[in-house]
Design an enzyme around this catalytic site. Structure first.
Site, PDB file in Angstrom:
ATOM      1  N   ARG A 160      -1.647 -10.901  12.467  1.00 18.00           N
ATOM      2  CA  ARG A 160      -2.198  -9.839  11.841  1.00 18.00           C
ATOM      3  C   ARG A 160      -2.820 -10.220  10.353  1.00 18.00           C
ATOM      4  NH1 ARG A 160       2.971  -7.523   9.945  1.00 18.00           N
ATOM      5  NH2 ARG A 160       1.981  -5.309   9.408  1.00 18.00           N
ATOM      6  N   ARG A 219     -10.163   2.384   8.352  1.00 14.18           N
ATOM      7  CA  ARG A 219      -9.730   1.029   8.943  1.00 14.18           C
ATOM      8  C   ARG A 219     -11.327   0.384   8.774  1.00 14.18           C
ATOM      9  NH1 ARG A 219      -4.427  -0.081   9.517  1.00 14.18           N
ATOM     10  NH2 ARG A 219      -2.419   2.095   9.790  1.00 14.18           N
ATOM     11  N   ARG A 242      11.893 -10.832   4.826  1.00 12.34           N
ATOM     12  CA  ARG A 242      13.139  -9.596   5.285  1.00 12.34           C
ATOM     13  C   ARG A 242      13.962 -10.353   6.471  1.00 12.34           C
ATOM     14  NH1 ARG A 242       8.754  -4.937   5.377  1.00 12.34           N
ATOM     15  NH2 ARG A 242       7.688  -6.276   7.757  1.00 12.34           N
ATOM     16  N   LYS A 270       1.083  -0.645  -0.027  1.00 12.18           N
ATOM     17  CA  LYS A 270       0.019  -0.388   0.219  1.00 12.18           C
ATOM     18  C   LYS A 270       0.687   1.526   0.150  1.00 12.18           C
ATOM     19  CE  LYS A 270      -2.454  -0.577   4.022  1.00 12.18           C
ATOM     20  NZ  LYS A 270      -2.139  -2.011   3.639  1.00 12.18           N
ATOM     21  N   ARG A 324      13.198  -9.413  12.372  1.00 13.32           N
ATOM     22  CA  ARG A 324      12.282  -9.022  13.666  1.00 13.32           C
ATOM     23  C   ARG A 324      10.788  -9.682  14.307  1.00 13.32           C
ATOM     24  NH1 ARG A 324      10.861  -2.635  11.678  1.00 13.32           N
ATOM     25  NH2 ARG A 324       8.479  -3.903  11.084  1.00 13.32           N
TER      26      ARG A 324
END
Length: 217
Positions: A171, A88, A127, A13, A160
């Site tokens: 999430r 949201r 990542r 996004k 992370r």
């Protein structure tokens, strides 16, 4: 043109918001940018939001909405805007609709970046972040020359906590709970447009711009 951009974490996004807003010559307005501007500028809303954030609490909807209202009232947003990160949920969407009606305007289109959960996990779980300089690498898309070592500074790379698969899937569950009703809301309004968000960034941008042209006609 007045656009809202929605999509799950990892859909791209932020990247697409920048490109689309640039193509349309309208400001990209994200709640993150609004919060930072208000807090760093020491506005009354910024001070109020900071009180909540300093306590580790979520900033209430009414404070966020007030910040959005102020931002949409600025001169550069009068001919159009792209909202990224707001609304949201359905209550926020209803407030936004009412707010825009008071301004005598309405949204033109809501772009929904569509990407399946496994692809999101592949993007985010790969990542790796450098402990020393903070540069982010990706095991598949942008790997360092030596696994676990940052090319830029030689620092150690680590994953992370919020890039771990179990965290990402949680999430995504939260996103679906909050946003599936939002997508239905805008589908009922007749302004929802899905965009396939898989593939190279440039191709996704082209698909988004094609979708927007249909609503601009």
């Amino acid at each position: 043109m007045r656009v809202v951009l929605v999509g799950p974490p990892g859909a791209g996004k932020g990247t697409q918001a920048q490109f689309i807003a640039s193509h349309l010559s309208i400001p990209k307005i994200s709640t993150g940018d609004i919060f930072r501007a208000n807090v760093s500028g020491g506005t009354e809303l910024g001070k109020l939001a900071k009180e909540y954030m300093d306590r580790g609490d979520l900033v209430p909807d009414e404070v966020t909405v007030a910040m959005v209202r102020d931002r949409l009232s600025e001169d550069d947003a009068q001919e159009g805007f792209l909202l990224d990160g707001f609304p949201r949920n359905v209550p926020q969407a209803e407030v936004l609709k009412k707010m825009l009606a008071e301004f005598g305007i309405s949204l033109d289109v809501v772009l929904n970046l569509v990407v399946d959960d496994d692809e999101v996990v592949r993007r985010l779980a790969g990542r790796r972040t450098c402990r020393s300089c903070g540069k982010v690498w990706h095991e598949l898309f942008d790997p360092p020359a030596v696994a676990g070592v940052c090319d830029a500074c030689g620092g150690e790379l680590f994953q992370r906590d919020d890039d771990r698969e179990e965290t990402i899937r949680h999430r995504l569950e939260v996103y679906q709970e909050q946003t599936a009703p939002l997508i239905s809301f805008y589908a009922d309004e007749g302004i929802l447009q899905g965009v396939d968000a898989t593939g190279p960034v440039e191709e996704v941008t082209q698909r988004a711009m094609s979708a927007l042209r249909r609503f601009a006609d």
